[in-house]
Motif scaffolding. Structure first.
Motif, PDB file in Angstrom:
ATOM      1  N   ASP A   1       0.891  -1.463   0.326  1.00 60.46           N
ATOM      2  CA  ASP A   1       0.044  -0.145  -0.203  1.00 60.46           C
ATOM      3  C   ASP A   1       0.901   1.015   0.245  1.00 60.46           C
ATOM      4  N   PHE A   2       0.408   2.436  -1.398  1.00 61.29           N
ATOM      5  CA  PHE A   2       1.598   3.435  -0.870  1.00 61.29           C
ATOM      6  C   PHE A   2       0.524   5.014  -0.707  1.00 61.29           C
ATOM      7  N   LYS A   3       0.378   5.492  -0.334  1.00 59.77           N
ATOM      8  CA  LYS A   3      -0.199   6.411  -0.635  1.00 59.77           C
ATOM      9  C   LYS A   3       1.027   8.492  -0.717  1.00 59.77           C
TER      10      LYS A   3
ATOM     11  N   LEU B   1      -1.878   3.931  -4.656  1.00 61.58           N
ATOM     12  CA  LEU B   1      -1.571   2.518  -5.149  1.00 61.58           C
ATOM     13  C   LEU B   1      -1.529   1.101  -4.791  1.00 61.58           C
ATOM     14  N   SER B   2      -1.935  -0.102  -5.375  1.00 59.39           N
ATOM     15  CA  SER B   2      -1.627  -1.196  -4.856  1.00 59.39           C
ATOM     16  C   SER B   2      -0.720  -1.738  -5.745  1.00 59.39           C
ATOM     17  N   LEU B   3       1.092  -1.575  -5.165  1.00 56.85           N
ATOM     18  CA  LEU B   3       1.644  -2.503  -6.221  1.00 56.85           C
ATOM     19  C   LEU B   3       1.718  -3.816  -6.293  1.00 56.85           C
TER      20      LEU B   3
ATOM     21  N   THR C   1      -4.500   1.786 -14.273  1.00 59.37           N
ATOM     22  CA  THR C   1      -5.973   1.447 -13.826  1.00 59.37           C
ATOM     23  C   THR C   1      -5.673   0.333 -12.658  1.00 59.37           C
ATOM     24  N   SER C   2      -4.904  -0.950 -12.856  1.00 57.76           N
ATOM     25  CA  SER C   2      -5.536  -1.752 -12.267  1.00 57.76           C
ATOM     26  C   SER C   2      -4.717  -1.530 -10.445  1.00 57.76           C
ATOM     27  N   LEU C   3      -3.430  -0.654 -10.552  1.00 58.53           N
ATOM     28  CA  LEU C   3      -2.795  -0.020  -9.565  1.00 58.53           C
ATOM     29  C   LEU C   3      -3.176   0.852  -8.963  1.00 58.53           C
ATOM     30  N   LEU C   4      -4.446   1.886  -9.572  1.00 53.72           N
ATOM     31  CA  LEU C   4      -5.259   2.836  -8.201  1.00 53.72           C
ATOM     32  C   LEU C   4      -6.639   1.471  -8.018  1.00 53.72           C
TER      33      LEU C   4
END
Length: 588
Positions: free
Chosen positions: A37-39, A49-51, A92-95
């Motif tokens: 998880d990155f914000k 982002l979901s890495l 898009t999938s990362l968002l």
């Protein structure tokens, strides 16, 4: 919140995130890292982002920010060295956040869903986080169709995505598509509707506080108006201002003649707003200073481009009489003279003003965006500007070309109408005062006439004292067995029609019943009797007798002839005890 443009690249040990956040507040970068998880947050941008792999903060991470390009770069270590993250191009999938979204309503009836109270409901994770969309860059053709604004009209497309964030900063709606004639037309209409006649007249006729502001001496008042080199040595920069100048990026500005003309006129507009705020706050900035400066400047609030110095002065004068707390034309002209002194003092004085504005906007949310559009570039550009241009602007400002009739607010007609109303009210007050005075004088005249008529009646026959009138006497006997009672003679009305014979008989009756006693009762002294007691050595003291007539006692002065009965003179003279002092004075 706005989803920024971003991209990710990797090497065996690190993941590099590049995020483009133009016009963001550099003092408010927040980063959150927790495994996959990155914000990232920098107002007004937010990125989550979901890495595909885990990253860690182990002290090797590095971050940098390119202010000119508005690009933030973060280099963070992978938790597992050498791991390859799949799908970094799938933005898009990362968002998409972790977990699945539930399409079911949050509250529903148990009977409608076919469940009973004892049934267990499957737990569903509800995502309260903001929904994000990938930003799509505008094409070159679309950017060419957008309007220009900012320093030197070098910016466009800024408000396409930031309009919601900047509604409180500028008054212009949809600035990327509003042409210059539309901006000016809308600005003039907004100023006309915002002008308050009552507020203006109130400050005009009740200007005690404004007169105090006009006497205030700002920090530039000590600068020389004639020798700019001496003024340069008098301008001192604080450590905070020096640190801010070191943070600016040195750059060169290639402006054509028209753009340079707009830059100079907009600078005058901004400095005028600054001088007005300094004077009205007496040098003590407050939470409203940011609003006042950008509201008074058509450049900052309407992205206006001016064509002449007169346009700048008219725009500033109109806005200064429509929006701030103090709305007085003398403040407008004084601010123009302050600006003339600042331009005459040179670049250092102007730079100090611009740094003040930059600090005020930097500390205000969301006015900081105006630093990126105008103030930062002005702070860098003015240091290289030619001094002769400053002097050429100072001279017309000092001459004071602005008049009330130039503002288009009908100020002169409004003031004349207000003065007429005041004169009418003053005349009404004077008329009412005169009428009240005349009515009071008429009342006093009537009183004086009444008193004079009474005195005339009393002194009708030239008597020396008050003459009591005779009561109606039906008949008087020539011989009276009882003394005549005169206690009822006062306060009547004189009867001139009494026959002479009747008067003669009355006099004879009074003479028979009259007894004179020189003894005075204790406490009955008149002023003449006191004078007699105090006069020692006089051979012939004159006592004051008391005449006893029946039960009445009257003090009178002894005359050589007590009663004279003649038809041509007063038949009877009876002196009232209230006036005995005056009679004795006359007799003495």
């Amino acid at each position: 919140m706005i989803t920024p443009v971003f991209e990710l690249i990797q090497d065996p040990d690190f993941l590099v995130l590049t995020i483009r956040v133009p016009y963001a507040r550099t003092s408010e970068f927040d980063i959150y890292i927790d495994g996959e998880d990155f914000k990232f947050y920098a107002k007004p941008y937010f990125l989550r982002l979901s890495l595909p792999g885990r990253i860690v903060e182990d002290g090797r991470e590095k971050a940098s920010f390119d202010i000119d390009k508005g690009i933030f770069t973060l280099r963070v270590a992978k938790e597992i060295t050498g791991q390859h993250f799949e799908g970094l191009q799938m933005l898009t999938s990362l968002l998409a956040p972790k977990g699945s979204r539930s399409a079911k309503p949050l509250v529903e009836e148990a009977e409608a869903s076919g469940q009973t109270a004892g049934d267990e409901v499957e737990d569903e994770e509800f995502d309260w986080q903001l929904e994000q969309h990938v930003y799509v860059e505008s094409s070159e053709e679309e950017l060419k169709g957008l309007q220009k604004y900012g320093f030197g009209n070098a910016r466009s497309g800024v408000f396409c995505r930031l309009q919601e964030e900047l509604n409180d900063v500028i008054d212009l709606k949809d600035p990327d598509r509003a042409t210059l004639p539309m901006r000016r037309e809308n600005r003039l209409a907004s100023e006309t509707s915002a002008f308050s006649q009552d507020h203006y007249l109130s400050d005009l006729f009740e200007d005690e506080s404004i007169q105090n502001l006009l006497k205030f001496q700002p920090w530039w008042s000590e600068l020389s108006q004639t020798h700019s080199q001496q003024s340069l040595s008098l301008v001192m920069f604080s450590e905070e201002e020096k640190e801010q100048m070191r943070k600016f990026t040195n750059r060169s500005y290639h402006l054509d003649k028209q753009s340079l003309h707009h830059v100079w006129l907009s600078l005058v507009d901004i400095i005028l707003a600054y001088t007005y705020e300094v004077r009205t706050t007496e040098g003590e900035f407050n939470v409203e200073s940011s609003w006042t400066i950008r509201k008074l400047s058509g450049t900052l609030s309407w992205l206006e481009n001016y064509h002449s110095l007169q346009d700048v002065l008219v725009s500033f004068g109109r806005r200064a009489l429509c929006y701030p707390l103090y709305r007085h034309f003398s403040l407008v002209t004084t601010a123009v003279q302050d600006a003339a002194r600042i331009f005459q003092a040179g670049k250092s004085c102007i730079l100090k003003c611009l740094l003040d504005i930059h600090r005020i906007f930097r500390e205000n949310d969301p006015a900081y965006i105006l630093n990126d559009l105008y103030m930062t570039d002005y702070c860098v550009w003015i240091q290289k500007a030619k001094s002769k241009n400053l002097t050429s602007l100072a001279d017309p400002l000092r001459k004071g070309l602005l008049q009330k009739g130039d503002l288009g607010l009908e100020l002169e007609e409004l003031e004349e109408a207000a003065k007429c109303v005041l004169r009418e009210e003053e005349e009404k007050k004077n008329n009412s005062a005169e009428s009240s005075d005349s009515s009071s004088s008429e009342d006093s005249d009537e009183d004086s006439e009444d008193s004079s008529s009474e005195e005339t009646e009393e002194h009708d026959d030239g008597g020396s004292g008050p003459i009591p009138s005779m009561p109606d006497v039906p008949s008087v006997s020539p011989t009276l067995k009882e003394p005549l009672q005169l206690s009822g003679l006062q306060g009547g009305t004189r009867k001139p029609s009494v026959p002479k014979q009747l008067i003669q008989e009355l006099g004879e009756s009074l003479e028979k019943g009259l007894s004179i006693s020189l003894e005075q009762p204790e406490g009955a002294h008149s002023r003449s009797s006191r004078d007699v007691e105090n006069m020692e050595g006089e051979q012939e003291p004159r006592p004051t007798p008391q005449h006893r007539i029946g039960s009445s006692t009257v003090n009178a002065t002894i005359q050589r002839t007590f009663l004279d009965v003649f038809p041509d003179r007063n038949p009877l003279l009876v002196v009232n005890s209230d006036n005995q002092d005056g009679d004795h004075d006359n007799g003495s």
